[in-house]
Design an enzyme around this catalytic site. Structure first.
Site, PDB file in Angstrom:
ATOM      1  CG  HIS A  79     -54.749  -3.038-104.001  1.00 44.19           C
ATOM      2  ND1 HIS A  79     -54.499  -1.868-103.315  1.00 44.19           N
ATOM      3  CD2 HIS A  79     -54.679  -4.016-103.072  1.00 44.19           C
ATOM      4  CE1 HIS A  79     -54.284  -2.130-102.032  1.00 44.19           C
ATOM      5  NE2 HIS A  79     -54.396  -3.444-101.862  1.00 44.19           N
ATOM      6  CG  HIS A  81     -51.625  -7.714-100.737  1.00 42.40           C
ATOM      7  ND1 HIS A  81     -50.746  -6.922-100.033  1.00 42.40           N
ATOM      8  CD2 HIS A  81     -52.769  -6.994-100.865  1.00 42.40           C
ATOM      9  CE1 HIS A  81     -51.336  -5.770 -99.727  1.00 42.40           C
ATOM     10  NE2 HIS A  81     -52.564  -5.791-100.222  1.00 42.40           N
ATOM     11  CE  LYS A  84     -50.000  -9.072 -96.282  1.00 46.23           C
ATOM     12  NZ  LYS A  84     -49.256  -8.053 -97.037  1.00 46.23           N
ATOM     13  CG  HIS A 232     -52.654  -0.797 -98.246  1.00 46.98           C
ATOM     14  ND1 HIS A 232     -51.767  -0.919 -99.295  1.00 46.98           N
ATOM     15  CD2 HIS A 232     -53.248  -2.010 -98.108  1.00 46.98           C
ATOM     16  CE1 HIS A 232     -51.830  -2.152 -99.762  1.00 46.98           C
ATOM     17  NE2 HIS A 232     -52.710  -2.845 -99.066  1.00 46.98           N
ATOM     18  CD  GLU A 235     -57.631  -2.886 -95.388  1.00 40.17           C
ATOM     19  OE1 GLU A 235     -58.103  -3.986 -95.710  1.00 40.17           O
ATOM     20  OE2 GLU A 235     -56.419  -2.604 -95.485  1.00 40.17           O
ATOM     21  CG  ASP A 332     -57.018  -6.340-101.016  1.00 47.43           C
ATOM     22  OD1 ASP A 332     -55.793  -6.125-101.033  1.00 47.43           O
ATOM     23  OD2 ASP A 332     -57.734  -6.049-100.055  1.00 47.43           O
ATOM     24  CG  ASN A 333     -55.052  -9.414 -99.004  1.00 49.84           C
ATOM     25  OD1 ASN A 333     -55.476  -8.266 -99.099  1.00 49.84           O
ATOM     26  ND2 ASN A 333     -53.930  -9.699 -98.400  1.00 49.84           N
TER      27      ASN A 333
END
Length: 440
Positions: A79, A81, A84, A232, A235, A332-333
């Site tokens: 997972h 991104h 971004k 998602h 959250e 993640d991010n």
């Protein structure tokens, strides 16, 4: 990130005195899940030929003594991104909140996300992940029009260009409230785009009116095209957020046969015990897999200015795994308004997850959460030490889990197809030309 093997590995060699996790040897049935075993690894013409008891005479040229160093397979990030990533210097989160992140990313997307901008940032992220020892990544891609028409074709190009280094999967990302508007038209268009790109269907789910109807629409769009699902989910630390349960119920009601992954699932941690148990049972029945994003969750959840956070914001991984639910952790991010830090380094993720989620005492086989489990979910041939497969390995000076978890940024060497790679990380200065609003 220096070479552990002084001259490097060049397709063939004998790695003696290695320490390998029994749980990550393909076909191994060791009863002790946290067992580390001493072994020698024979590599020939780019493949891991055999895993032998330590001290087995090799008779081969090119023998390297690892002195007890850990050997892992290359890792799998379920997972992320990539679209971004690394926008923080030009668009920081003003207050570290979830809403602040949404607004900052939205503004940056509108102003800057051209194909040129996306390519530079995505390739920077991939170079980082590759140098750290990651061989497969699933990325969520913001997919509201008109961004989808830019991002998805570019993603397909980059996936082809990186095919011999990192296996890439794309998931469409949009808020499920979009289906309150022109839902049917948009859903059909984005599902067709995802299917054409060989991607995964997804959405950000939260409690909106007619949530079951909208979930069913997404499920049916996936079923009609033979797509897997990756959501998602919840959250938030609002105990009224229960879309995770609705997803499991929808999967059971429709008899969905594909794979389902749910990420975040933070609100489950604040549900009453009986309610949480009910949801966990449904997840197990529906065959839903869970990915926790502990670093990002801790960054965003329970954040209030001037107040020390009380709650971690992560989900119930121990309870899930006890029910046989597949669980992973992921990056993640990365350096964006949803998480200001990170470098797509799954060794760091695993170390942080161990501390945040108490994946220790015993360590057991939690290393599978960044290796074999996400590999199985993505259906990629990584995350295990598999004789006969390409020699894709990470070598460490650390000899034990404690040494690795205490110094996750310590020396490591990445081997791909039997060759030592250049593990030099890209310099942030490579992105300076894109950073229009430089911020500290």
């Amino acid at each position: 990130m220096g070479h552990i093997l002084n001259a490097g590995l060049h397709g063939s060699g004998y790695l003696k005195n290695a320490t390998v996790p029994a749980c990550l040897i393909a076909g191994n049935d060791d009863e002790n899940p946290d067992n580390l075993i001493a072994a020698d690894l024979e590599i020939s013409q780019g493949k891991l030929v055999r895993i032998l008891p330590a001290g087995t005479p090799s008779g081969l040229h090119g023998t390297f003594d690892l002195d007890g160093g850990l050997v892992l397979p290359t890792l799998v990030d379920l997972h992320t991104h990539l679209d971004k990533g690394h926008i923080w210097p030009r668009k920081a989160n003003p207050d570290g909140s979830f809403q602040g992140a949404l607004e900052a990313v939205g503004a940056d997307r509108t102003a800057n996300w051209s194909a040129v901008d996306l390519r530079a940032r995505m390739e920077f992220a991939l170079k980082s992940a590759y140098a750290h020892g990651t061989s497969a990544i699933r990325t969520h891609l913001d997919s509201l029009p008109p961004q989808d028409s830019v991002t998805w074709p570019l993603f397909s190009e980059i996936r082809a260009e990186w095919a011999d280094r990192i296996d890439l999967q794309g998931v469409c990302l949009f808020g499920i409230d979009r289906l309150l508007e022109d839902g049917r038209i948009y859903l059909s268009c984005i599902a067709d785009r995802v299917a054409a790109a060989g991607g995964v269907m997804g959405a950000v789910t939260y409690m909106v009116p007619n949530i079951d109807m909208h979930l069913e629409a997404v499920f049916r769009a996936a079923m009609e095209r033979g797509l897997d699902l990756d959501f998602h989910v919840d959250e938030t630390l609002n105990p009224a957020a229960v879309t995770l349960r609705h997803i499991a119920e929808t999967a059971i009601r429709l008899g969905f046969e594909g794979k389902i992954v749910c990420g975040h699932c933070c609100s489950l941690s604040v549900h009453e015990e009986a309610e949480a148990e009910k949801t966990l049972d449904l997840l197990a029945e529906a065959g839903v897999a869970i990915v926790s994003l502990p670093m990002c969750n801790m960054y965003l959840q329970d954040r209030q200015a001037g107040r020390t956070p009380r709650r971690r914001g992560v989900t119930l991984l121990h309870e899930m795994r006890a029910r046989g639910i597949p669980v992973s952790v992921a990056s993640d991010n990365t350096r964006d308004p949803f998480y200001a830090y990170g470098d797509l380094d799954l060794v760091e993720v695993y170390a942080q997850a161990t501390r945040i989620l108490h994946l220790d005492h015993p360590i057991a086989d939690w290393i599978s959460s960044v290796s074999s489990t996400p590999a199985d979910i993505m259906n990629v041939p990584h995350g295990r030490l598999r004789p006969g497969a390409p020699a894709d390995l990470i070598l460490f000076r650390a000899r034990t889990w404690n040494e690795l978890l205490s110094r996750p940024a310590g020396p490591r060497e990445v081997i791909r197809g039997g060759y030592s790679i250049d593990s030099k990380l890209p310099d942030y200065r490579e992105l300076d030309h894109l950073m229009l609003e430089r911020q500290a």
